[in-house]
Design an enzyme around this catalytic site. Sequence first.
Site, PDB file in Angstrom:
ATOM      1  N   GLU A  26      20.767   7.097  -5.289  1.00 47.84           N
ATOM      2  CA  GLU A  26      20.000   6.015  -5.915  1.00 47.84           C
ATOM      3  C   GLU A  26      19.603   6.405  -7.341  1.00 47.84           C
ATOM      4  OE1 GLU A  26      16.744   4.481  -3.602  1.00 47.84           O
ATOM      5  OE2 GLU A  26      15.858   3.450  -5.306  1.00 47.84           O
TER       6      GLU A  26
ATOM      7  N   GLY B 200       0.798  -1.237   0.000  1.00 52.31           N
ATOM      8  CA  GLY B 200       0.000   0.000   0.000  1.00 52.31           C
ATOM      9  C   GLY B 200       0.822   1.275   0.000  1.00 52.31           C
TER      10      GLY B 200
ATOM     11  N   GLU C 227       6.818  10.003 -13.091  1.00 51.82           N
ATOM     12  CA  GLU C 227       5.895  11.041 -12.613  1.00 51.82           C
ATOM     13  C   GLU C 227       6.436  11.683 -11.329  1.00 51.82           C
ATOM     14  OE1 GLU C 227       4.947   7.904 -13.511  1.00 51.82           O
ATOM     15  OE2 GLU C 227       4.240   8.547 -15.472  1.00 51.82           O
TER      16      GLU C 227
ATOM     17  N   GLN D 277      16.059   5.167 -45.354  1.00 55.03           N
ATOM     18  CA  GLN D 277      16.165   6.486 -44.705  1.00 55.03           C
ATOM     19  C   GLN D 277      15.529   6.476 -43.313  1.00 55.03           C
ATOM     20  OE1 GLN D 277      13.714   9.908 -45.795  1.00 55.03           O
ATOM     21  NE2 GLN D 277      15.603  11.033 -46.223  1.00 55.03           N
TER      22      GLN D 277
ATOM     23  N   ARG E 184      21.087  -7.348 -41.642  1.00 56.09           N
ATOM     24  CA  ARG E 184      19.773  -7.827 -42.107  1.00 56.09           C
ATOM     25  C   ARG E 184      19.360  -7.072 -43.379  1.00 56.09           C
ATOM     26  NH1 ARG E 184      15.918 -11.820 -41.916  1.00 56.09           N
ATOM     27  NH2 ARG E 184      13.878 -10.898 -42.325  1.00 56.09           N
TER      28      ARG E 184
ATOM     29  N   SER F  68       5.296   4.937  -4.187  1.00 56.14           N
ATOM     30  CA  SER F  68       5.661   6.341  -4.445  1.00 56.14           C
ATOM     31  C   SER F  68       5.473   7.177  -3.186  1.00 56.14           C
ATOM     32  CB  SER F  68       4.782   6.922  -5.548  1.00 56.14           C
ATOM     33  OG  SER F  68       4.870   6.154  -6.719  1.00 56.14           O
TER      34      SER F  68
HETATM   35  C1  LIG Z   1      11.732  -4.903 -10.201  1.00 53.09           C
HETATM   36  C2  LIG Z   1      11.477  -3.990  -9.036  1.00 53.09           C
HETATM   37  C3  LIG Z   1      12.434  -3.888  -8.045  1.00 53.09           C
HETATM   38  C4  LIG Z   1      12.210  -3.072  -6.938  1.00 53.09           C
HETATM   39  N1  LIG Z   1      13.134  -3.038  -5.906  1.00 53.09           N
HETATM   40  C5  LIG Z   1      12.816  -2.396  -4.749  1.00 53.09           C
HETATM   41  C6  LIG Z   1      13.665  -2.500  -3.595  1.00 53.09           C
HETATM   42  O1  LIG Z   1      14.726  -3.136  -3.624  1.00 53.09           O
HETATM   43  N2  LIG Z   1      13.269  -1.877  -2.458  1.00 53.09           N
HETATM   44  C7  LIG Z   1      12.122  -1.157  -2.366  1.00 53.09           C
HETATM   45  O2  LIG Z   1      11.829  -0.637  -1.308  1.00 53.09           O
HETATM   46  N3  LIG Z   1      11.298  -1.031  -3.442  1.00 53.09           N
HETATM   47  C8  LIG Z   1      11.612  -1.646  -4.625  1.00 53.09           C
HETATM   48  N4  LIG Z   1      10.764  -1.558  -5.707  1.00 53.09           N
HETATM   49  C9  LIG Z   1       9.541  -0.780  -5.598  1.00 53.09           C
HETATM   50  C10 LIG Z   1       9.535   0.497  -6.416  1.00 53.09           C
HETATM   51  O3  LIG Z   1      10.407   1.455  -5.878  1.00 53.09           O
HETATM   52  C11 LIG Z   1       8.078   0.971  -6.487  1.00 53.09           C
HETATM   53  O4  LIG Z   1       7.379   0.031  -7.289  1.00 53.09           O
HETATM   54  C12 LIG Z   1       7.942   2.370  -7.077  1.00 53.09           C
HETATM   55  O5  LIG Z   1       8.453   3.332  -6.178  1.00 53.09           O
HETATM   56  C13 LIG Z   1       6.485   2.716  -7.419  1.00 53.09           C
HETATM   57  O6  LIG Z   1       5.648   2.499  -6.320  1.00 53.09           O
HETATM   58  P1  LIG Z   1       4.295   1.634  -6.507  1.00 53.09           P
HETATM   59  O7  LIG Z   1       4.665   0.366  -7.179  1.00 53.09           O
HETATM   60  O8  LIG Z   1       3.620   1.547  -5.192  1.00 53.09           O
HETATM   61  O9  LIG Z   1       3.420   2.456  -7.511  1.00 53.09           O
HETATM   62  P2  LIG Z   1       2.325   3.568  -7.119  1.00 53.09           P
HETATM   63  O10 LIG Z   1       2.912   4.497  -6.130  1.00 53.09           O
HETATM   64  O11 LIG Z   1       1.049   2.897  -6.779  1.00 53.09           O
HETATM   65  O12 LIG Z   1       2.155   4.334  -8.505  1.00 53.09           O
HETATM   66  C14 LIG Z   1       1.256   3.913  -9.544  1.00 53.09           C
HETATM   67  C15 LIG Z   1       1.290   4.967 -10.644  1.00 53.09           C
HETATM   68  O13 LIG Z   1       0.835   6.207 -10.105  1.00 53.09           O
HETATM   69  C16 LIG Z   1       1.784   7.216 -10.357  1.00 53.09           C
HETATM   70  N5  LIG Z   1       1.798   8.207  -9.270  1.00 53.09           N
HETATM   71  C17 LIG Z   1       1.984   7.984  -7.945  1.00 53.09           C
HETATM   72  N6  LIG Z   1       1.995   9.152  -7.278  1.00 53.09           N
HETATM   73  C18 LIG Z   1       1.825  10.130  -8.207  1.00 53.09           C
HETATM   74  C19 LIG Z   1       1.750  11.553  -8.151  1.00 53.09           C
HETATM   75  N7  LIG Z   1       1.904  12.217  -6.990  1.00 53.09           N
HETATM   76  N8  LIG Z   1       1.560  12.233  -9.300  1.00 53.09           N
HETATM   77  C20 LIG Z   1       1.432  11.580 -10.469  1.00 53.09           C
HETATM   78  N9  LIG Z   1       1.492  10.247 -10.594  1.00 53.09           N
HETATM   79  C21 LIG Z   1       1.684   9.525  -9.467  1.00 53.09           C
HETATM   80  C22 LIG Z   1       3.112   6.487 -10.450  1.00 53.09           C
HETATM   81  O14 LIG Z   1       4.074   7.242 -11.162  1.00 53.09           O
HETATM   82  C23 LIG Z   1       2.696   5.228 -11.185  1.00 53.09           C
HETATM   83  O15 LIG Z   1       2.654   5.491 -12.543  1.00 53.09           O
HETATM   84  C24 LIG Z   1      11.019  -2.319  -6.851  1.00 53.09           C
HETATM   85  C25 LIG Z   1      10.071  -2.403  -7.868  1.00 53.09           C
HETATM   86  C26 LIG Z   1      10.279  -3.225  -8.948  1.00 53.09           C
HETATM   87  C27 LIG Z   1       9.228  -3.310 -10.011  1.00 53.09           C
END
Ligand SMILES: Cc1cc2nc3c(=O)[nH]c(=O)nc-3n(C[C@H](O)[C@H](O)[C@H](O)COP(=O)(O)OP(=O)(O)OC[C@H]3O[C@@H](n4cnc5c(N)ncnc54)[C@H](O)[C@@H]3O)c2cc1C
Length: 385
Positions: A242, A130, A367, A279, A268, A133
Site C-alpha cells: 500500500e 475512533g 508521523e 533567480q 507568464r 492511525s
Molecule cells: C481521502 C481519504 C481516503 C481514505 N481511504 C481509506 C480507505 O479506503 N480505507 C480505510 O480504511 N481508510 C481510508 N482512509 C483513512 C486514512 O487511512 C486515515 O485517515 C489515516 O490513517 C489517519 O487516521 P485518522 O484520520 O484517524 O487520524 P488520527 O489517527 O486521529 O491522527 C490525527 C493526527 O495525529 C497524528 N498521530 C496519530 N498517532 C500518532 C503517533 N503515534 N505519533 C505521532 N502522531 C500521531 C497523525 O499523524 C495525525 O496527524 C482515507 C482517508 C482519506 C482522507
Amino acid sequence: MRRLIFDPEHDSFRDSARRFFQREIGANAERWRRQGFVDREAFVKAGEQGYLLMWADEQYGGAGVDDFRFEQILSEENVRYGDICFYHTLHSRLVGPYIGRLGNEEQKARLLPKCASGETILGIAMTESGAGSDLTGMKTRAEDKGGYWLLNGSKTYISNGIHGDLFIVAARTVPDSRHGLGLFVVERGMAGFERGRKLEKMGLHAQDTAELFFENVKVPKANVLGDPAMGFKYLAQNLVEERLISAVGSLAHAQVGFDVTLDYIKERRAFGKPIGAFQNSRFKMAELRAQLDALQVFVDQAVLEHNAGRLPPETAAEIKLLTSELENRVLDEGVQLHGGAGYMDEYRICRMFTDARVSRIFAGSSEIMKEIIGRSLGLDDRKMS
Ligand SMILES: Cc1cc2nc3c(=O)[nH]c(=O)nc-3n(C[C@H](O)[C@H](O)[C@H](O)COP(=O)(O)OP(=O)(O)OC[C@H]3O[C@@H](n4cnc5c(N)ncnc54)[C@H](O)[C@@H]3O)c2cc1C
C-alpha cells in the site's frame, strides 16, 4: 533523467496505457469532477484492456503478471493523462491481493474473475471514526454464530465507498485482544449493510469516499479471509505494498506538478521577462528538480526490491514519507509560482494542490511513517522504558 528499470516491453505497455488513459479516463475527468464520481464503466473499460488484477492467474481473469513495474506504469500514466480520482490501483493492487493471497480456491474462483473484468469494484474498510492511525482501537466487531459471523459497526473515509461492490472489512473477533481482528468479505446487497453519504472533501472531488454501516450483517463463513484472528498481521503485511503504491502515485503527481509549473513560468511574464527568468524561480525549480530525480531513483529501486519480495516495511515507510512530503512541497511551490492563477480552480495546479494534501495523511500519516522508521532503528519507546 533516464530511468533504468524498464525493458522494451514496459515501454510499449506504457505507450498503449497512455492512449487508454487519455481517451477513456482523462477525456472524462472534468465531467466526473462536476458529477462527483468516476463513471463505473471506467473499471469495466480498464478490465477490457486487461489492466485490472494483472497479477491474478489467467483462470481467475488476470494475466499472471506480478511484475509491479506494470502497475507503476498504469499509476504514472493515470496520474499524468487520466484522473487521479480513478482508483484502479487501490482496486487491483491494494484490495484484490487480499483475496489472491488469503482466499481459498473457492473464494478466488468465485470472487476474482468479476474483479478482473471490472464488474465488481473493490474497497477496503479499516478506518473508523475512533480508529485510524491506531487500528487497535477498532470497535466494529464480528461474532462467530456457528453458521455465520454477525458483523456490527461502522467505517469511515472509505475510498470507492459508493461504487464499491465488495469490501474487505476489518473487525474485532477476539474481544480481549488488541490485535484479534478478522477480515471479512462484505458484498453489495447483504442485509444490514448500508452506505452513508458521499463525503465532501478538500480535494479528490471525483473520488467517492464514503461511510459504511453494518447492522447485524450475517457474513457467511465462506466470506472469511484466512484465519479470523490474524487480520492485524494480514493488514500489516499488505501495508508495505500500500505504501509503495502511495509513493508511486505521489511522485508521479509531483512530477506532473513540476512540469505544469515549468510550462507556466516560461510563458507568464512580469517586469518585462518570464517569471522563470527570475533567480528565485530558477533556484526553486532547480531544487525541486534535483529532489524529484533523487526520489525517482529511490522509488524505482524500491519497486525492484518489492518485485524480489524483499522491500522492508521501514523502506516502504521511507519512500511513502519522502514522496508525499515532496509532492506537497512541489505543488505548494507550483501554486506560488503561478501567483493568483494558482489559486484559481480552472488551473490544474490549483486542483493538484488540494488533491495532494491527503497523501501525507492516508495510507499511514507522515508521523506514523516516522514511527515505523524510528522503531526499525531500535528507537521504540514501548521497549526502551
Ligand atoms: C481521502 C481519504 C481516503 C481514505 N481511504 C481509506 C480507505 O479506503 N480505507 C480505510 O480504511 N481508510 C481510508 N482512509 C483513512 C486514512 O487511512 C486515515 O485517515 C489515516 O490513517 C489517519 O487516521 P485518522 O484520520 O484517524 O487520524 P488520527 O489517527 O486521529 O491522527 C490525527 C493526527 O495525529 C497524528 N498521530 C496519530 N498517532 C500518532 C503517533 N503515534 N505519533 C505521532 N502522531 C500521531 C497523525 O499523524 C495525525 O496527524 C482515507 C482517508 C482519506 C482522507
